[in-house]
Write an enzyme that holds these catalytic residues in place. Structure first.
Site, short mmCIF file in Angstrom:
data_model
loop_
_atom_site.label_atom_id
_atom_site.label_comp_id
_atom_site.label_asym_id
_atom_site.label_seq_id
_atom_site.Cartn_x
_atom_site.Cartn_y
_atom_site.Cartn_z
N CYS A 158 0.83 -1.20 0.00
CA CYS A 158 0.00 0.00 0.00
C CYS A 158 0.87 1.25 0.00
CB CYS A 158 -0.90 -0.01 1.24
SG CYS A 158 -1.95 1.45 1.38
N CYS A 176 -3.99 -0.16 8.56
CA CYS A 176 -3.13 -1.34 8.50
C CYS A 176 -1.78 -1.02 9.14
CB CYS A 176 -2.92 -1.78 7.05
SG CYS A 176 -4.43 -2.32 6.25
N CYS A 204 -7.47 1.26 -1.61
CA CYS A 204 -7.35 0.59 -0.32
C CYS A 204 -7.40 -0.91 -0.58
CB CYS A 204 -8.48 1.02 0.63
SG CYS A 204 -8.42 0.16 2.22
N CYS A 237 -12.97 -10.69 21.06
CA CYS A 237 -12.21 -9.70 20.29
C CYS A 237 -11.18 -9.00 21.17
CB CYS A 237 -13.14 -8.68 19.64
SG CYS A 237 -14.18 -7.77 20.80
#
Length: 450
Positions: A91, A100, A179, A407
């Site tokens: 990227c 990210c 993206c 999570c």
């Protein structure tokens, strides 16, 4: 520094403060290891440095982003020596965009970091380890994200609309050409979106934009003031060209421009479609979500005559697949709108054995009417703060098997310790790579009574 009448200096409770490290200062460092959040850790001048973009063994120059007590937050800006673990980020805005944070680390090492994080948290907070470690559940490294928020900010002085993603450790908006973690249909929309919004006659009316993809693509525009007709027409034409639903949100709830528009996602293995609305919680990674459901059902191993409880059930992501296999599923959720939608999803999929209730899941559950007959198996998928009060009642609910989807490894570990104190064994645990290219850890654990 405060003084008393006699002129004596009072020291802070932690002792004398060290010299302040100014924001922007550059420092040469050697990275020793990775923190759980993926930042490199170094020690220099009595301070612990957390360096975004640094990898173990690297010598680098870091810029200070902030400092407190003996901790410094910094960002790598120049490499003098590179780790063998480093790869070239695909990227163009990697390292600046806040999304990210681990693109510079090989994917296999990303998984190893997440595995270490889960293992260390279980040991630290609960002093336990599973009898068996499951292999990581993985999906595509890129092209997986089916929802995203695009930041928008009107600069009145420059008469300019900034469109992009939030920068790491900053309020800056980073513009992007593409993206790579978005699913392909959303990549196409995101690539064309800045030019559309920057051409608005009244761009200052835009709050932010959210993109969704499932049974259809959708664009939600949050506006702070009413859109002028010209801008609304441009937006509608853009969505039509990209075969996307248009949703708008002012002060009220999001509404589709076409009243009949429906947004949902499919669970192919179970022939299910779950409807949702922008703002509802939906797992961002479709392939890993399906693998996660499959693994949860395999671990829970319910038989056809069992009653199963699904806590924090949301839209029915686990409840409805469970209902394909067992006699009765009870789903419990704290948000009334989600309970309503879960019930509607069960009805739309022809499942009469799934029943949904609203409850405060931070309080006692065993005395609730829906819990009177007990459950042989329980599945729970709580938010980041975990489910401590719920797991305290597992034995009173009669559960022989518990699958906990998490999570947040820290709260999973805390809750695992409480579950163990009730006489359950941690049979199996493993990570779920729901967010590749980030340090975010999702995990699953199986507990069995006796």
């Amino acid at each position: 520094m405060a003084r008393n009448k006699g002129g004596l200096r009072f020291q802070p409770s932690g002792g004398a403060r060290g010299p302040a490290i100014p924001v922007g200062k550059k420092q040469r460092l050697t990275i020793e290891r990775l923190a759980h959040d993926g930042r490199g850790i170094a020690h220099e001048a009595g301070m612990t440095w957390f360096v975004s973009g640094g990898l173990p063994g690297e010598e680098l120059e870091a810029r200070v982003l902030g400092a407190r007590s003996k901790v410094v937050d910094a960002r790598s800006e120049r490499l003098f020596s590179s780790s063998d673990l480093r790869r070239r980020e695909p990227c163009t805005v990697a390292g600046r965009c806040g999304g990210c944070t681990l693109q510079h680390l090989e994917h296999g090492e990303q998984l190893a970091l997440k595995q270490r994080t889960l293992q260390e948290q279980l040991q630290r907070f609960a002093g336990i380890e599973p009898e068996e470690w499951a292999a990581p559940l993985v999906g595509p490294e890129f092209g997986y994200r089916r929802r995203a928020r695009i930041a928008v900010r009107w600069d009145a002085r420059a008469r300019r609309l900034d469109v992009g993603f939030r920068a790491s450790a900053s309020q800056e908006i980073v513009a992007f050409d593409e993206c790579l973690v978005l699913v392909p249909p959303l990549q196409t929309i995101a690539r064309a979106l800045p030019a559309l919004l920057q051409d608005f006659r009244k761009p200052e009316s835009i709050g932010h934009v959210e993109l969704f993809h499932g049974t259809a693509s959708a664009l939600l525009l949050r506006h702070t003031t009413a859109l002028v007709d010209e801008d609304r027409q441009r937006l509608a034409a853009f969505c039509s060209a990209h075969q996307a639903q248009l949703w708008l949100q002012g002060a009220e709830q999001p509404l589709p421009v076409e009243p009949a528009a429906e947004l949902g996602y499919s669970l192919g293995d179970w022939q299910l479609t779950l409807a949702y609305r922008p703002g509802d919680f939906v797992q961002v990674n479709a392939p890993v979500n399906e693998s996660m459901i499959r693994q949860a059902l395999d671990w829970l191993a319910p038989t056809a005559d069992e009653r199963v409880l699904d806590l924090f059930c949301g839209l029915g992501n686990f409840s409805l697949p469970l209902a394909r296999r067992v006699a009765r599923v009870v789903g419990v959720e704290g948000v009334a709108a989600m309970v309503e939608r879960a019930g509607a999803n069960a009805l739309a999929n022809g499942l009469g054995n799934a029943h949904f209730f609203q409850a405060d899941l931070s309080k006692a559950l065993a005395e609730a009417p829906w819990a009177e007959q007990g459950f042989t198996a329980v599945l729970l998928d709580p938010p980041r703060d975990g489910a401590f009060e719920a797991v305290r009642e597992m034995s009173s609910l009669g559960a022989r098997r518990v699958v906990y989807v998490s999570c947040n490894p820290a709260t999973l570990a805390r809750d695992a310790g409480e579950t163990a104190r009730q006489g359950y064994r941690l049979k199996r645990a493993g990570i779920l790579d729901m967010f590749p290219q980030t340090a975010h850890v999702e995990a699953m654990a199986l507990f069995e009574a006796g």
